[in-house]
Design an enzyme around this catalytic site. Structure first.
Site, PDB file in Angstrom:
ATOM      1  N   ASP A  50       3.879 -30.185  14.932  1.00 57.50           N
ATOM      2  CA  ASP A  50       4.564 -30.035  16.218  1.00 57.50           C
ATOM      3  C   ASP A  50       6.048 -30.408  16.136  1.00 57.50           C
ATOM      4  OD1 ASP A  50       4.695 -29.594  19.053  1.00 57.50           O
ATOM      5  OD2 ASP A  50       4.607 -31.761  19.376  1.00 57.50           O
TER       6      ASP A  50
ATOM      7  N   ASP B 268      -3.150  -8.753  31.583  1.00 54.41           N
ATOM      8  CA  ASP B 268      -3.864  -9.328  30.445  1.00 54.41           C
ATOM      9  C   ASP B 268      -3.152  -8.812  29.200  1.00 54.41           C
ATOM     10  OD1 ASP B 268      -5.501  -9.834  28.334  1.00 54.41           O
ATOM     11  OD2 ASP B 268      -7.279  -8.853  29.172  1.00 54.41           O
TER      12      ASP B 268
ATOM     13  N   GLU C 152       9.421 -40.439  21.232  1.00 54.83           N
ATOM     14  CA  GLU C 152       9.175 -40.069  22.632  1.00 54.83           C
ATOM     15  C   GLU C 152       8.332 -41.148  23.284  1.00 54.83           C
ATOM     16  OE1 GLU C 152       8.539 -35.627  23.247  1.00 54.83           O
ATOM     17  OE2 GLU C 152       7.376 -36.043  21.461  1.00 54.83           O
TER      18      GLU C 152
ATOM     19  N   HIS D  88      11.618 -29.334  14.216  1.00 53.44           N
ATOM     20  CA  HIS D  88      12.785 -30.079  14.699  1.00 53.44           C
ATOM     21  C   HIS D  88      13.367 -31.031  13.638  1.00 53.44           C
ATOM     22  CE1 HIS D  88      11.532 -28.384  18.396  1.00 53.44           C
ATOM     23  NE2 HIS D  88      10.725 -29.318  18.799  1.00 53.44           N
TER      24      HIS D  88
HETATM   25  C1  BG6 Z   1       8.464 -29.777  21.571  1.00 51.58           C
HETATM   26  C2  BG6 Z   1       7.149 -30.395  21.179  1.00 51.58           C
HETATM   27  O1  BG6 Z   1       8.842 -28.801  20.636  1.00 51.58           O
HETATM   28  O2  BG6 Z   1       9.478 -30.776  21.623  1.00 51.58           O
HETATM   29  C3  BG6 Z   1       6.777 -31.489  22.154  1.00 51.58           C
HETATM   30  O3  BG6 Z   1       6.146 -29.404  21.156  1.00 51.58           O
HETATM   31  C4  BG6 Z   1       7.892 -32.494  22.314  1.00 51.58           C
HETATM   32  O4  BG6 Z   1       5.572 -32.147  21.756  1.00 51.58           O
HETATM   33  C5  BG6 Z   1       9.226 -31.783  22.594  1.00 51.58           C
HETATM   34  O5  BG6 Z   1       7.571 -33.358  23.389  1.00 51.58           O
HETATM   35  C6  BG6 Z   1      10.383 -32.766  22.546  1.00 51.58           C
HETATM   36  O6  BG6 Z   1      11.556 -32.140  23.002  1.00 51.58           O
HETATM   37  P1  BG6 Z   1      12.762 -32.980  23.617  1.00 51.58           P
HETATM   38  O7  BG6 Z   1      13.849 -31.989  23.805  1.00 51.58           O
HETATM   39  O8  BG6 Z   1      12.249 -33.563  24.896  1.00 51.58           O
HETATM   40  O9  BG6 Z   1      13.079 -34.037  22.609  1.00 51.58           O
END
Ligand code: BG6
Length: 487
Positions: free
Chosen positions: A234, A93, A215, A239
């Protein structure tokens, strides 16, 4: 307490060792590193999890899950058996200081220790403090912090401040796996390793920049996290802004981590802050409804397990950003990301300015030159040019100068997580975010989150399997532009 294992040259301790990220990404990446002999022979991987499992139970658990995330020619049962010899499991834990004795009992490597925190960010500071109190840190220990690092500026600062009590900045690896993608790293070489681009890489020669990360997957089993986060936190905060930085930054004086990160920081600090009017005009939030994604009928976000009834969380964002500096004066940067979209497709489009004057008269329309950098599913770089259409007359015809990165070299292309894990082991920080960078990104994002709340902005519905709400196309159409959706 007995030392049950011999001392190794490297120990990688993964907190959240039985979580999604571990079995989908981290263990497959470490398997590949093992297969290609990139790990020291005695390196151990110690997975830490809550489940009261034995090592055998843990190996059964990941044995049933991880191999499917390893590309077919690379997986073989013999290598996997060799790989799992490195794996250990510690049930503890993480909030219980006394429980860290179980890690002490392993006699962690005196040479190198990497602590990978793949848990909820709320646990990061406690884990660091308990590791320190248990005497498990030394001057060479490294900590990897998974995203999301906080939910806003204050929480990110709080985590950074607490982690800094136990690790120096150069021991901290804030991971953004997009920085480990081959094409993203290649973008720096394209920009700074070719003399032809730099003179044109600015206003007024570039008219606009688009960055799309689309996506087809939905929220899956992650609603517990995602419903409280949404696409802006997110994907955009990390990114997409990192991609924007690499497109927009000045040439760093070297590839040293701080030189690169200084330049990215300047871009983040130059992003024009949005006020309420900008937010209303220049941002679009969406949420997927029912539809067909990847050829299968898909339920709406609201129907996904774990999503709060009536949730207003956005699964799609499109926005128009501006960078306040001379290089990018009046060049809009359009960012777009969403789940359950028409295609898995991540691209950066650099659209060059139109020819100011055409000698070719009427006939097919002169298309602007576009540099199209595709990150996934395939990695490629295309340059859109005009050529002469064969035959009589001087008619224009658009063609693509194509660079297929997959076939441009026989060398193996490692996945992002493998590359970044090797960077951690080798102490290379260039492709990780520095504290000030991460906080600057939050400083720009937070007013947008607040603005949406103040405007009581509801996400616009879009059908699963589409390119997002119509308002996203309208955002571009206002400037006589459109999203580039070809592959
Ligand atoms: C992650 C997100 O950082 O990147 C996800 O939390 C997302 O929601 C993912 O699906 C996408 O990564 P990749 O490399 O598949 O484009």
């Amino acid at each position: 307490m007995t030392l049950s294992l011999p001392t190794s040259e490297l120990d990688i301790v993964i907190f959240g060792g039985a979580g999604d990220l571990s079995f989908r990404k981290l263990l497959p990446a470490l398997y590949m590193a093992h297969l290609h002999e990139r790990l020291p022979a005695s390196a151990r991987i110690i997975a830490v999890g809550r489940q009261p499992w034995s090592r055998e139970q843990y190996l059964d658990f990941i044995g049933a899950r991880s191999p499917q995330f390893i590309e077919a020619p690379s997986f073989d049962a013999v290598s996997w058996d060799g790989f799992v010899q490195r794996l250990h499991y510690v049930s503890l834990d993480v909030t219980d200081a006394a429980a860290y004795a179980a890690l002490q009992a392993l006699g962690l490597s005196a040479v190198q220790r990497v602590f990978y925190l793949a848990t909820a960010p709320g646990l990061f500071t406690g884990i660091c403090a308990h590791l320190d109190a248990a005497g498990l840190l030394d001057a060479h220990s490294r900590v990897v912090l998974e995203k999301p690092l906080g939910t806003d500026l204050a929480s990110a600062q709080a985590i950074n401040t607490e982690v800094a009590r136990h690790f120096r900045e150069e021991q901290i690896y804030r991971i953004d796996h997009y920085l480990g993608k081959e094409t993203v790293q290649n973008l720096m070489v394209l920009r700074f390793g070719n003399a032809m681009f730099e003179p044109l890489w600015r206003a007024p020669f570039i008219k606009s920049v688009q960055i799309t990360v689309a996506e087809t997957v939905g929220v899956g089993s992650r609603a517990g996290f995602y419903d409280g986060a949404g696409a802006l936190r997110d994907m955009v905060q990390n990114h997409l802004l990192q991609l924007l930085c690499i497109v927009a930054m000045e040439q760093p004086i070297s590839l040293d981590a701080d030189d690169v990160r200084d330049e990215k920081l300047k871009v983040l600090r130059s992003l024009r802050k949005m006020d309420l009017a900008d937010i209303r005009r220049d941002t679009v939030r969406g949420q997927y409804g029912e539809g067909v994604a990847d050829g299968q009928s898909a339920q709406s976000y609201q129907q996904e397990e774990g999503v709060a009834p009536g949730s207003r969380t956005e699964t799609f964002v499109a926005l128009r950003a501006h960078i306040n500096n001379a290089r990018w004066a009046n060049v809009p940067f359009f960012l777009r990301t969403g789940k359950r979209m028409a295609k898995r497709h991540s691209q950066i489009i650099i659209e060059f300015a139109e020819q100011p004057f055409s000698i070719f008269g009427a006939g097919p329309k002169h298309q602007p030159n576009r540099l199209i950098i595709t990150l996934q599913p395939e990695e490629s770089i295309h340059l859109g040019l005009m050529v002469k259409e064969p035959g009589s007359g001087m008619n224009l015809h658009p063609v693509k100068l194509e660079l297929d990165l997959q076939s441009s070299s026989d060398k193996r292309r490692a996945e992002a997580y493998e590359r970044l894990l090797i960077d951690v082991i080798k102490g290379r920080l260039t492709h990780f975010m520095r504290r000030d960078e991460l906080e600057a990104a939050w400083r720009w994002i937070e007013p947008i989150l607040d603005g949406w709340q103040a405007l009581d902005d509801k996400p616009r519905p879009y059908a699963a399997g589409s390119w997002g709400p119509a308002a996203s196309s309208a955002l571009m159409a206002r400037e006589n532009l459109s999203w580039f959706e070809e592959t």
